[in-house]
Design an enzyme around this catalytic site. Structure first.
Site, PDB file in Angstrom:
ATOM      1  N   ARG A  58       0.819  -1.217   0.000  1.00  0.00           N
ATOM      2  CA  ARG A  58       0.000   0.000   0.000  1.00  0.00           C
ATOM      3  C   ARG A  58       0.850   1.264   0.000  1.00  0.00           C
ATOM      4  NH1 ARG A  58      -3.219  -1.203   5.025  1.00  0.00           N
ATOM      5  NH2 ARG A  58      -2.022  -3.125   5.172  1.00  0.00           N
ATOM      6  N   GLU A  60       1.557  -4.656  13.563  1.00  0.00           N
ATOM      7  CA  GLU A  60       0.379  -4.817  14.427  1.00  0.00           C
ATOM      8  C   GLU A  60      -0.140  -6.251  14.419  1.00  0.00           C
ATOM      9  OE1 GLU A  60      -3.075  -2.373  13.555  1.00  0.00           O
ATOM     10  OE2 GLU A  60      -3.932  -2.774  15.524  1.00  0.00           O
TER      11      GLU A  60
HETATM   12  O1  LIG Z   1       3.182   0.333  12.067  1.00  0.00           O
HETATM   13  P1  LIG Z   1       3.074  -1.143  11.808  1.00  0.00           P
HETATM   14  O2  LIG Z   1       2.489  -1.890  12.975  1.00  0.00           O
HETATM   15  O3  LIG Z   1       4.378  -1.711  11.374  1.00  0.00           O
HETATM   16  O4  LIG Z   1       2.023  -1.365  10.633  1.00  0.00           O
HETATM   17  C1  LIG Z   1       1.987  -0.592   9.470  1.00  0.00           C
HETATM   18  C2  LIG Z   1       2.187  -1.391   8.232  1.00  0.00           C
HETATM   19  O5  LIG Z   1       1.186  -2.412   8.112  1.00  0.00           O
HETATM   20  C3  LIG Z   1       0.666  -2.416   6.786  1.00  0.00           C
HETATM   21  O6  LIG Z   1       1.457  -3.157   5.910  1.00  0.00           O
HETATM   22  P2  LIG Z   1       1.339  -4.705   5.567  1.00  0.00           P
HETATM   23  O7  LIG Z   1       2.641  -5.332   5.994  1.00  0.00           O
HETATM   24  O8  LIG Z   1       0.078  -5.266   6.106  1.00  0.00           O
HETATM   25  O9  LIG Z   1       1.442  -4.746   4.002  1.00  0.00           O
HETATM   26  P3  LIG Z   1       0.583  -4.379   2.702  1.00  0.00           P
HETATM   27  O10 LIG Z   1       0.792  -2.918   2.431  1.00  0.00           O
HETATM   28  O11 LIG Z   1       1.271  -5.250   1.703  1.00  0.00           O
HETATM   29  O12 LIG Z   1      -0.866  -4.713   2.919  1.00  0.00           O
HETATM   30  C4  LIG Z   1       0.750  -0.949   6.398  1.00  0.00           C
HETATM   31  O13 LIG Z   1       0.695  -0.770   4.995  1.00  0.00           O
HETATM   32  C5  LIG Z   1       2.064  -0.522   6.990  1.00  0.00           C
HETATM   33  O14 LIG Z   1       3.141  -0.791   6.125  1.00  0.00           O
HETATM   34  N1  LIG Z   2      -5.180  -1.518  11.776  1.00  0.00           N
HETATM   35  C1  LIG Z   2      -4.604  -1.450  10.577  1.00  0.00           C
HETATM   36  N2  LIG Z   2      -5.334  -1.135   9.486  1.00  0.00           N
HETATM   37  C2  LIG Z   2      -4.763  -1.064   8.256  1.00  0.00           C
HETATM   38  N3  LIG Z   2      -3.467  -1.280   8.035  1.00  0.00           N
HETATM   39  C3  LIG Z   2      -2.703  -1.591   9.093  1.00  0.00           C
HETATM   40  N4  LIG Z   2      -1.393  -1.871   9.195  1.00  0.00           N
HETATM   41  C4  LIG Z   2      -1.131  -2.139  10.487  1.00  0.00           C
HETATM   42  N5  LIG Z   2      -2.225  -2.038  11.248  1.00  0.00           N
HETATM   43  C5  LIG Z   2      -3.228  -1.701  10.390  1.00  0.00           C
END
Ligand SMILES: O=P(O)(O)OC[C@H]1O[C@H](OP(=O)(O)OP(=O)(O)O)[C@H](O)[C@@H]1O
Ligand SMILES: Nc1ncnc2[nH]cnc12
Length: 170
Positions: free
Chosen positions: A58, A95
């Protein structure tokens, strides 16, 4: 524009107890997406920096649009096994679990000023690992910016010395 109305809350995704902030309604609305990019650009435009670093998946959506708008290059940071050249890696927790990110060894030059961009700042684990990758390469993180900050998870605690710029705060 009230951007929160374009973010959909999905309870218990991807795990029980997590409220997932779904950005797909914002992305499919041309005005809301444009407004997000324009507002973020406005907040970042006076910062002296060279390049944007953004993680899969994302982070790419916004990082790419912001790079274009601010006339800067983009460094894509990817999940393991996706980048074709030599990489440096960082394992981290987020998270909802554990993960690893990789960046090309020559993506950042010594002394380059970097803005890290991602869609969501939750625990800060991802942002911290991006910062470590940049610093291992000799770059300097001058700011971190996010579309959404989940302040109730206290991400600023582990990012205490960083300049953090978020558009939407929960
Ligand atoms: O602050 P944090 O607890 O580290 O979470 C934030 C991250 O979680 C999600 O990524 P995800 O790894 O789910 O990947 P995606 O973008 O491929 O869905 C989001 O896009 C951030 O990169
Ligand atoms: N609660 C949340 N919603 C969407 N993206 C996330 N990445 C980490 N935590 C998330």
């Amino acid at each position: 524009m009230e951007l929160k109305k374009f973010i959909r809350d999905i309870p218990d995704f991807p795990e029980k107890g997590i409220i997932f902030r779904d950005i797909t309604p914002l992305l499919k609305d041309a005005e809301a997406f444009k407004f997000s990019i324009d507002s973020l650009s406005e907040k970042l435009k006076d910062i002296d920096f060279d390049i944007i670093v953004a993680p899969e998946a994302r982070g790419f959506i916004f990082g790419g649009a912001l790079s274009y708008k601010l006339n800067k290059g983009l460094v894509p940071v990817r999940k393991p096994g996706k980048l074709p050249y030599k990489v440096i890696s960082e394992k981290y927790s987020l998270e909802y679990g554990e993960a690893e990110l990789q960046m090309h060894i020559d993506a950042i030059s010594k002394g380059q000023k970097v803005i890290i961009f991602d869609d969501v700042l939750a625990t800060g684990g991802t942002a911290l690992s991006l910062k470590k990758l940049v610093e291992k390469s000799g770059g300097e993180v001058v700011a971190m910016s996010f579309l959404i900050e989940l302040s109730y998870l206290n991400p600023r605690k582990i990012l205490s010395n960083d300049k953090i710029i978020s558009l939407i705060v929960y």
